[in-house]
Design a protein around this motif. Structure first.
Motif, PDB file in Angstrom:
ATOM      1  N   THR A   1      59.834  -7.431  -9.302  1.00  0.00           N
ATOM      2  CA  THR A   1      60.893  -8.373  -9.673  1.00  0.00           C
ATOM      3  C   THR A   1      60.943  -8.587 -11.189  1.00  0.00           C
ATOM      4  OG1 THR A   1      59.363 -10.218  -9.339  1.00  0.00           O
ATOM      5  CG2 THR A   1      60.771  -9.605  -7.470  1.00  0.00           C
ATOM      6  N   GLY A   2      59.898  -8.122 -11.883  1.00  0.00           N
ATOM      7  CA  GLY A   2      59.875  -8.279 -13.339  1.00  0.00           C
ATOM      8  C   GLY A   2      60.455  -7.092 -14.073  1.00  0.00           C
ATOM      9  N   CYS A   3      59.842  -5.928 -13.876  1.00  0.00           N
ATOM     10  CA  CYS A   3      60.232  -4.745 -14.658  1.00  0.00           C
ATOM     11  C   CYS A   3      60.998  -3.703 -13.863  1.00  0.00           C
ATOM     12  CB  CYS A   3      58.992  -4.118 -15.296  1.00  0.00           C
ATOM     13  SG  CYS A   3      57.892  -3.280 -14.127  1.00  0.00           S
ATOM     14  N   GLY A   4      61.080  -3.862 -12.544  1.00  0.00           N
ATOM     15  CA  GLY A   4      61.843  -2.919 -11.731  1.00  0.00           C
ATOM     16  C   GLY A   4      61.073  -1.683 -11.309  1.00  0.00           C
ATOM     17  N   ASN A   5      59.804  -1.579 -11.674  1.00  0.00           N
ATOM     18  CA  ASN A   5      59.018  -0.416 -11.270  1.00  0.00           C
ATOM     19  C   ASN A   5      58.960  -0.338  -9.742  1.00  0.00           C
ATOM     20  OD1 ASN A   5      57.585   1.827 -12.246  1.00  0.00           O
ATOM     21  ND2 ASN A   5      55.626   0.854 -11.785  1.00  0.00           N
ATOM     22  N   VAL A   6      59.001   0.881  -9.209  1.00  0.00           N
ATOM     23  CA  VAL A   6      59.043   1.092  -7.759  1.00  0.00           C
ATOM     24  C   VAL A   6      57.687   1.602  -7.282  1.00  0.00           C
ATOM     25  CG1 VAL A   6      60.139   2.414  -5.898  1.00  0.00           C
ATOM     26  CG2 VAL A   6      61.511   1.576  -7.830  1.00  0.00           C
ATOM     27  N   TYR A   7      57.239   1.063  -6.135  1.00  0.00           N
ATOM     28  CA  TYR A   7      55.936   1.420  -5.559  1.00  0.00           C
ATOM     29  C   TYR A   7      56.096   1.856  -4.115  1.00  0.00           C
ATOM     30  CZ  TYR A   7      53.937  -0.960  -9.576  1.00  0.00           C
ATOM     31  OH  TYR A   7      53.598  -1.324 -10.856  1.00  0.00           O
ATOM     32  N   TRP A   8      55.196   2.733  -3.677  1.00  0.00           N
ATOM     33  CA  TRP A   8      55.089   3.136  -2.279  1.00  0.00           C
ATOM     34  C   TRP A   8      53.629   3.465  -2.024  1.00  0.00           C
ATOM     35  CZ3 TRP A   8      57.308   5.762  -6.210  1.00  0.00           C
ATOM     36  CH2 TRP A   8      56.711   6.972  -6.573  1.00  0.00           C
ATOM     37  N   ARG A   9      53.280   3.549  -0.735  1.00  0.00           N
ATOM     38  CA  ARG A   9      51.888   3.813  -0.379  1.00  0.00           C
ATOM     39  C   ARG A   9      51.641   5.319  -0.399  1.00  0.00           C
ATOM     40  NH1 ARG A   9      49.882  -0.900   3.738  1.00  0.00           N
ATOM     41  NH2 ARG A   9      50.388  -2.572   2.285  1.00  0.00           N
ATOM     42  N   GLY A  10      51.267   5.803  -1.546  1.00  0.00           N
ATOM     43  CA  GLY A  10      51.042   7.228  -1.733  1.00  0.00           C
ATOM     44  C   GLY A  10      49.706   7.677  -1.185  1.00  0.00           C
ATOM     45  N   SER A  11      49.347   8.909  -1.491  1.00  0.00           N
ATOM     46  CA  SER A  11      48.113   9.493  -0.959  1.00  0.00           C
ATOM     47  C   SER A  11      46.868   8.749  -1.443  1.00  0.00           C
ATOM     48  CB  SER A  11      48.027  10.969  -1.344  1.00  0.00           C
ATOM     49  OG  SER A  11      48.033  11.090  -2.757  1.00  0.00           O
ATOM     50  N   HIS A  12      46.983   8.027  -2.542  1.00  0.00           N
ATOM     51  CA  HIS A  12      45.851   7.278  -3.081  1.00  0.00           C
ATOM     52  C   HIS A  12      45.634   5.956  -2.357  1.00  0.00           C
ATOM     53  CE1 HIS A  12      49.503   5.851  -4.912  1.00  0.00           C
ATOM     54  NE2 HIS A  12      48.894   4.723  -5.199  1.00  0.00           N
ATOM     55  N   HIS A  13      46.602   5.515  -1.564  1.00  0.00           N
ATOM     56  CA  HIS A  13      46.521   4.181  -0.973  1.00  0.00           C
ATOM     57  C   HIS A  13      45.295   3.959  -0.082  1.00  0.00           C
ATOM     58  CE1 HIS A  13      47.880   0.243   0.199  1.00  0.00           C
ATOM     59  NE2 HIS A  13      47.557   0.558   1.435  1.00  0.00           N
ATOM     60  N   PRO A  14      44.942   4.876   0.821  1.00  0.00           N
ATOM     61  CA  PRO A  14      43.743   4.625   1.648  1.00  0.00           C
ATOM     62  C   PRO A  14      42.484   4.417   0.810  1.00  0.00           C
ATOM     63  CG  PRO A  14      45.043   6.399   2.585  1.00  0.00           C
ATOM     64  CD  PRO A  14      45.643   6.097   1.235  1.00  0.00           C
ATOM     65  N   ARG A  15      42.355   5.155  -0.276  1.00  0.00           N
ATOM     66  CA  ARG A  15      41.185   4.997  -1.135  1.00  0.00           C
ATOM     67  C   ARG A  15      41.177   3.621  -1.806  1.00  0.00           C
ATOM     68  NH1 ARG A  15      41.119   6.441  -6.269  1.00  0.00           N
ATOM     69  NH2 ARG A  15      42.886   7.819  -5.962  1.00  0.00           N
ATOM     70  N   LEU A  16      42.357   3.185  -2.287  1.00  0.00           N
ATOM     71  CA  LEU A  16      42.451   1.856  -2.906  1.00  0.00           C
ATOM     72  C   LEU A  16      42.199   0.750  -1.885  1.00  0.00           C
ATOM     73  CD1 LEU A  16      45.573   2.327  -5.196  1.00  0.00           C
ATOM     74  CD2 LEU A  16      43.179   2.214  -5.891  1.00  0.00           C
ATOM     75  N   ALA A  17      42.739   0.926  -0.676  1.00  0.00           N
ATOM     76  CA  ALA A  17      42.533  -0.082   0.375  1.00  0.00           C
ATOM     77  C   ALA A  17      41.058  -0.193   0.722  1.00  0.00           C
ATOM     78  CB  ALA A  17      43.362   0.263   1.609  1.00  0.00           C
TER      79      ALA A  17
END
Ligand SMILES: [Zn+2]
Length: 108
Positions: free
Chosen positions: A82-98
């Motif tokens: 809502t601030g800068c408009g950058n877009v995110y999705w749960r990429g291949s790195h997401h399980p490692r971050l979770a």
């Protein structure tokens, strides 16, 4: 300010600072959460990595022109800052971050 630089914390302009003892990133996160009593306020994957703004769900059609071809093909859930408009999705790195988040949650 969170830092391992004691000199920075002594500067007059720093009004709120915390010296982080650990040098290991997960341990640093655990230390900060414990010392600032933040365990009840953890909300992973809800803030922008670029500016700290809140993320809101956004339809694929609204962001499709900003996605690389493989992202368009394989991902269907997106969030936009809502601030800068950058877009995110749960990429291949997401399980490692979770998994990192769960390691931290288990210790705070
Ligand atoms: Zn942002």
């Amino acid at each position: 300010m969170l830092t391992r630089d004691r000199g920075l914390l002594k500067r007059r302009r720093v009004t709120h600072g915390l010296y982080v003892r650990s040098q290991e990133p997960v341990e640093q996160a655990v230390e900060v959460v414990r010392r600032l009593h933040l365990s009840g306020r953890l909300a992973p994957f809800t803030r922008c990595l670029r500016c700290g703004g809140e993320l809101d769900p956004v339809g694929k059609a609204e962001v499709i022109d900003r996605l690389e071809p493989l992202t368009r093909r394989h991902h269907h859930a997106f969030q936009r800052c809502t601030g800068c408009g950058n877009v995110y999705w749960r990429g291949s790195h997401h399980p490692r971050l979770a998994a990192v988040v769960e390691r931290i949650r288990a210790r705070v």
